[in-house]
Design a protein around this motif. Sequence first.
Motif, PDB file in Angstrom:
ATOM      1  N   UNK A  95      57.824  59.182  68.236  1.00 26.72           N
ATOM      2  CA  UNK A  95      58.668  60.181  67.575  1.00 26.72           C
ATOM      3  C   UNK A  95      58.995  59.714  66.141  1.00 26.72           C
ATOM      4  N   UNK A  96      58.080  58.921  65.582  1.00 31.48           N
ATOM      5  CA  UNK A  96      58.227  58.442  64.202  1.00 31.48           C
ATOM      6  C   UNK A  96      57.671  59.465  63.224  1.00 31.48           C
ATOM      7  N   UNK A  97      58.371  59.659  62.128  1.00 36.65           N
ATOM      8  CA  UNK A  97      57.882  60.557  61.075  1.00 36.65           C
ATOM      9  C   UNK A  97      56.697  59.920  60.358  1.00 36.65           C
ATOM     10  N   UNK A  98      55.675  60.743  60.102  1.00 36.15           N
ATOM     11  CA  UNK A  98      54.608  60.334  59.203  1.00 36.15           C
ATOM     12  C   UNK A  98      53.479  59.494  59.775  1.00 36.15           C
ATOM     13  N   UNK A 165      53.308  66.833  59.578  1.00 33.88           N
ATOM     14  CA  UNK A 165      54.044  66.433  58.380  1.00 33.88           C
ATOM     15  C   UNK A 165      54.855  67.610  57.836  1.00 33.88           C
ATOM     16  N   UNK A 166      54.299  68.811  57.956  1.00 33.91           N
ATOM     17  CA  UNK A 166      55.037  70.015  57.573  1.00 33.91           C
ATOM     18  C   UNK A 166      56.209  70.273  58.513  1.00 33.91           C
ATOM     19  N   UNK A 172      62.301  68.728  61.123  1.00 36.52           N
ATOM     20  CA  UNK A 172      62.803  67.370  61.287  1.00 36.52           C
ATOM     21  C   UNK A 172      63.906  67.063  60.294  1.00 36.52           C
ATOM     22  N   UNK A 173      63.659  67.377  59.024  1.00 33.49           N
ATOM     23  CA  UNK A 173      64.663  67.185  57.968  1.00 33.49           C
ATOM     24  C   UNK A 173      65.569  68.403  57.813  1.00 33.49           C
ATOM     25  N   UNK A 174      65.162  69.532  58.375  1.00 32.85           N
ATOM     26  CA  UNK A 174      65.831  70.817  58.167  1.00 32.85           C
ATOM     27  C   UNK A 174      67.326  70.855  58.373  1.00 32.85           C
ATOM     28  N   UNK A 175      67.861  70.215  59.450  1.00 37.14           N
ATOM     29  CA  UNK A 175      69.319  70.281  59.623  1.00 37.14           C
ATOM     30  C   UNK A 175      70.099  69.824  58.395  1.00 37.14           C
ATOM     31  N   UNK A 259      57.547  66.823  52.814  1.00 38.99           N
ATOM     32  CA  UNK A 259      56.219  66.730  53.440  1.00 38.99           C
ATOM     33  C   UNK A 259      55.387  65.636  52.778  1.00 38.99           C
ATOM     34  N   UNK A 260      55.446  65.582  51.447  1.00 42.78           N
ATOM     35  CA  UNK A 260      54.700  64.561  50.698  1.00 42.78           C
ATOM     36  C   UNK A 260      55.137  63.158  51.122  1.00 42.78           C
ATOM     37  N   UNK A 261      56.448  62.976  51.283  1.00 46.01           N
ATOM     38  CA  UNK A 261      56.971  61.669  51.701  1.00 46.01           C
ATOM     39  C   UNK A 261      56.520  61.334  53.122  1.00 46.01           C
ATOM     40  N   UNK A 262      56.465  62.344  54.000  1.00 49.84           N
ATOM     41  CA  UNK A 262      55.983  62.113  55.368  1.00 49.84           C
ATOM     42  C   UNK A 262      54.546  61.586  55.350  1.00 49.84           C
TER      43      UNK A 262
END
Length: 267
Positions: A95-98, A165-166, A172-175, A259-262
């Motif tokens: 469940x890790x980003x990226x 990533x999107x 994922x970051x939305x909240x 998304x770019x950072x992911x």
Amino acid sequence: MKIAILGAGNMGLSFSKSFLKYELIKPQDLHLITRSESKISKIAEEFPKSQISTFEETKELDADLIIIAVKPQDFQHVAQNFQFTLKENQMVLSIMAGIKIEKIQKLLNHPLVVRAMPNSPTLLGMGITGYTAAGGISFSQLINIERLLNSTGRSVYLENEDLLDGVTALSGSGPAYFYYIVDAMIKAGVEMGIDENLSKLFVQQTMLGAYHLINNSEKSLEELIKDVASKGGTTEAALKTFEDNSFKEILKNGILNAEKRAKELNG
């Protein structure tokens, strides 16, 4: 099913609570692994019947599913310093980003990897998780994973891993994006002379009501906006300011940067 969670932080623990709440596993079949020895006593208070240990102490993993919930920046170091070896039939859920499936497989030297991206409302069982899987994972194994993910809210399977990533940037970051907007609205209320707690109440209830209207109306978002923004009125004045300052474009660019950072996190 026996589950081990590598990285007993907020997300790892919220998953654990959901699994236990819906009795998908027994407390004694849960193994929580943390990098910090100082956190063990606090975790033990919440999970008194589960096994809790540090990475250094864990020489063997007796688990059917291993959930990797460490920070993506820490994963390579953690993977290279595991004291245990994964067994052939053990499933891995990241469940890790990226971090892409191929990299996880390579660092763990293990093929059976599912990658998921949850968000923080999983804490209340109201999250949404996008997930995808490596080749070679059976339909029944995937259904078991989905059952676990659905205990934290809703889940959506994606065939194309690149879309995760999107999903990370969007939900994922939305909240945090909503919190940011709500905070700005509350502060505007205070500036207009409304007590902070009262301003908070007005904004939060407005957000809740707007969500239910979106969810229950057959109208498009554009139509819902028009319903509120009568010509020459107060809403139109606010929306014109947003448009003049390219607020929608700024918000969209922020999400694209997430998304770019992911993508960068995969290295």
